[in-house]
Motif scaffolding. Structure first.
Motif, mmCIF file in Angstrom:
data_model
loop_
_atom_site.group_PDB
_atom_site.id
_atom_site.type_symbol
_atom_site.label_atom_id
_atom_site.label_comp_id
_atom_site.label_asym_id
_atom_site.label_seq_id
_atom_site.Cartn_x
_atom_site.Cartn_y
_atom_site.Cartn_z
ATOM 1 N N PHE A 96 3.591 10.636 -8.857
ATOM 2 C CA PHE A 96 4.569 9.991 -9.787
ATOM 3 C C PHE A 96 5.219 8.902 -9.301
ATOM 4 O O PHE A 96 5.836 7.881 -9.576
ATOM 5 C CB PHE A 96 5.473 10.942 -10.366
ATOM 6 N N ASP A 97 5.392 8.976 -7.820
ATOM 7 C CA ASP A 97 5.920 7.951 -6.904
ATOM 8 C C ASP A 97 5.242 6.531 -7.079
ATOM 9 O O ASP A 97 5.438 5.594 -7.041
ATOM 10 C CB ASP A 97 5.874 8.199 -5.435
ATOM 11 N N VAL A 98 3.884 6.775 -7.079
ATOM 12 C CA VAL A 98 2.807 5.657 -7.396
ATOM 13 C C VAL A 98 2.698 5.131 -8.757
ATOM 14 O O VAL A 98 2.972 3.912 -8.779
ATOM 15 C CB VAL A 98 1.416 5.978 -7.056
ATOM 16 N N LEU A 99 2.924 6.147 -9.591
ATOM 17 C CA LEU A 99 3.312 5.519 -11.159
ATOM 18 C C LEU A 99 4.427 4.613 -11.071
ATOM 19 O O LEU A 99 4.442 3.568 -11.735
ATOM 20 C CB LEU A 99 3.299 6.793 -12.066
ATOM 21 N N ARG A 100 5.481 5.208 -10.501
ATOM 22 C CA ARG A 100 6.895 4.282 -10.485
ATOM 23 C C ARG A 100 6.692 3.185 -9.957
ATOM 24 O O ARG A 100 7.188 1.987 -10.351
ATOM 25 C CB ARG A 100 8.008 5.240 -9.767
ATOM 26 N N ARG A 101 6.122 2.887 -8.613
ATOM 27 C CA ARG A 101 5.910 1.916 -8.176
ATOM 28 C C ARG A 101 4.940 0.815 -8.841
ATOM 29 O O ARG A 101 5.189 -0.397 -8.936
ATOM 30 C CB ARG A 101 5.171 1.901 -6.608
ATOM 31 N N SER A 130 0.024 -14.910 0.593
ATOM 32 C CA SER A 130 0.798 -14.726 -0.757
ATOM 33 C C SER A 130 0.522 -13.103 -1.029
ATOM 34 O O SER A 130 -0.701 -12.567 -0.801
ATOM 35 C CB SER A 130 0.302 -15.507 -1.593
ATOM 36 N N PRO A 131 1.537 -12.326 -1.462
ATOM 37 C CA PRO A 131 1.340 -11.097 -1.772
ATOM 38 C C PRO A 131 0.660 -10.839 -3.298
ATOM 39 O O PRO A 131 1.179 -10.292 -4.261
ATOM 40 C CB PRO A 131 2.725 -10.564 -1.977
ATOM 41 N N VAL A 132 -0.416 -11.408 -3.246
ATOM 42 C CA VAL A 132 -1.313 -11.363 -4.373
ATOM 43 C C VAL A 132 -2.115 -10.126 -4.537
ATOM 44 O O VAL A 132 -3.116 -9.746 -3.697
ATOM 45 C CB VAL A 132 -2.215 -12.805 -4.474
ATOM 46 N N LEU A 133 -2.082 -9.455 -5.544
ATOM 47 C CA LEU A 133 -2.688 -8.265 -5.724
ATOM 48 C C LEU A 133 -4.412 -8.419 -6.167
ATOM 49 O O LEU A 133 -4.392 -9.436 -6.955
ATOM 50 C CB LEU A 133 -1.966 -7.339 -6.911
ATOM 51 N N VAL A 175 2.224 -0.852 -3.036
ATOM 52 C CA VAL A 175 2.283 -0.394 -4.529
ATOM 53 C C VAL A 175 1.885 1.312 -4.151
ATOM 54 O O VAL A 175 2.294 2.427 -4.835
ATOM 55 C CB VAL A 175 1.294 -0.903 -5.123
ATOM 56 N N LEU A 176 0.976 1.412 -3.173
ATOM 57 C CA LEU A 176 0.721 2.824 -2.725
ATOM 58 C C LEU A 176 1.759 3.620 -1.904
ATOM 59 O O LEU A 176 1.474 4.750 -1.468
ATOM 60 C CB LEU A 176 -0.951 2.686 -1.927
#
Length: 467
Positions: free
Chosen positions: A48-53, A338-341, A394-395
């Motif tokens: 749920f930490d990953v979900l929150r992030r 750049s922090p591009v996902l 994010v992870l």
């Protein structure tokens, strides 16, 4: 939003639509602090930490609540066995839980309420249920009347007739139905007076299920977006939470998410079964960041069989990512790019938090980055580095995040060590320059014996601690 989540209640993947635009409200069942946490416990926190992030990365303002159950039958029993006050036993284990969360990089919740701090909210909720005809009192105990609520059993899709009796009291003789569960438990002879509170029905303490309903309402309101927890909580805990809250007139959770178990020897990791791997012990033989990778990389709804071999394999995979990030940061600077996902990464997490595919996207970008490093293409290196760090953020796995990068306990000692290694490498370079390769190899071998790995790169030697 394009996020879709598997809703346990619906038995299907649903589009996630927050109740309030631009906001997300999440309640996750925290631990009952009867003992130190094991790896199975922290998997829920990590999932749920990953979900929150991801919700935050998607632009939502997240209110995240994770409770602490600090009053419970097992807490009282274990404290009595050890001859310590129940509240002292609970707090000692709460600190161990916090230590485990911190070690694995779990973000602190927005609010972390303790059950004992919300008894007035619980008493109020019981009062509403009694008034509505969904609860009744008997000799200081108060029970939820499951037959009074037609939707009881809908979360887990079980007819009332098929359910086992609620095993939360010593006897079912005073219940209207053996499936009725305790909202409030009367104080018993021999129990500490400090483990009871005054109510209109007499002194006592709350039932487990009541606690979460009251705390969720206090911090998130009568209706909120997501309720999360381990798979083992679906019944009776979450079924009972939903029943009592909705019977009281609250909409409660709109989505129910449950993470899979961590097993050991083919069985669910459980204190009662005696097959646990305590977090405090595991992080002594594996880096916490590698344990996090091991628990986050599989899909949150899958089962993980815990073995040291699998943990070591996950650690090796993480170190490949870490090596690229470190080398790329040395080449172009930590904040380059750049922090591009990556599109594949975003699509994976939008698909019910499919972390296996998300992690695969990270490794593919690392592969491209390593190729760029070998070719000396600094622009491509920077692009890959920015993307990899964004995904790892994010992870919760970015090796350059201060949480992971700031693990040295003595900065002055670290500076001395850095200087000594640099001096040794200068001596090695001087030996190579005069073609004294035996002396150069001796320096390298001496460093290796001390746990320092040296790598020759086009821009000069670099070093890191061997693992």
């Amino acid at each position: 939003m394009s996020l879709r989540l598997y809703d346990t209640a619906a038995r299907a993947v649903r589009d996630f639509t927050p109740l309030r635009a631009g906001q997300a409200s999440v309640y996750v069942c925290g631990l009952t602090v009867q003992g130190k946490p094991h790896v199975g416990h922290v998997r829920a926190a990590l999932s749920f930490d990953v979900l929150r992030r991801w919700l935050a990365a998607s632009g939502l303002e997240v209110t995240y609540v994770r409770n602490v159950t600090d009053i419970d039958d097992k807490i009282l029993a274990r404290a009595a066995e050890r001859g310590v006050p129940w509240w002292a036993w609970a707090y000692t284990n709460e600190l161990a839980c916090t230590r485990a969360y911190d070690a694995l990089g779990v973000l602190p919740p927005t609010y972390e309420p303790r059950a004992t701090g919300h008894v007035p909210d619980m008493v109020e909720l019981i009062g509403r249920l009694v008034e509505r005809g969904h609860a009744y009192a008997v000799d200081g105990d108060v029970y939820f009347d499951v037959r009074s609520f037609p939707d009881y059993g809908t979360l887990t899709r079980q007819p009332v007739e098929d359910l086992e009796p609620a095993a939360d009291t010593d006897t079912d003789e005073r219940k209207r139905d053996p499936r009725d569960f305790a909202l409030w438990k009367a104080h018993k002879p021999g129990e500490p007076d400090t483990a009871s509170w005054p109510t209109p029905w007499g002194r006592g303490r709350p039932g487990w299920h009541l606690e979460c309903s009251a705390m969720a309402r206090r911090y998130l309101g009568a209706e909120f977006d997501v309720h999360g927890g381990g798979l083992d909580l679906r019944f009776p805990h979450h079924e009972n939470e939903q029943a009592q809250s909705r019977a009281a007139g609250d909409g409660f959770a709109q989505y129910w998410l449950h993470n899979g178990w961590v097993t050991l020897g083919g069985e669910k990791m459980s204190k009662s079964l005696g097959n646990t791997a305590l977090v405090d012990e595991v992080v002594q033989r594996a880096r916490p960041v590698e344990l996090r990778y091991y628990l986050v990389a599989p899909h949150y709804r899958s089962t993980i069989e815990f073995t040291d071999a699998a943990l070591a394999e996950a650690g090796a995979a993480y170190r490949r990512i870490e090596s690229f990030v470190t080398r790329a940061a040395e080449r172009v600077g930590a904040d380059a790019g750049s922090p591009v996902l990556c599109a594949d990464f975003s699509a994976a997490l939008d698909d019910d938090l499919a972390t296996p595919a998300a992690v695969a996207a990270v490794h593919e970008t690392v592969r491209q980055g390593n190729t760029a490093l070998a070719e000396g293409d600094e622009k491509a290196v920077a692009g890959a580095l920015g993307s990899v760090r964004a995904m790892l953020g994010v992870l919760g796995l970015d090796p350059l995040d201060p949480h992971w990068a700031g693990g040295r306990s003595d900065d002055r000692l670290s500076a001395v060590a850095d200087g000594l290694v640099a001096l040794a490498l200068e001596q090695r370079q001087a030996a190579r320059a005069r073609r004294d390769y035996a002396a150069a190899d001796a320096v390298r071998d001496s460093l290796a014996a001390l746990g320092v790995q040296v790598e020759d790169t086009p821009s000069g030697p670099r070093w890191e601690l061997s693992r």
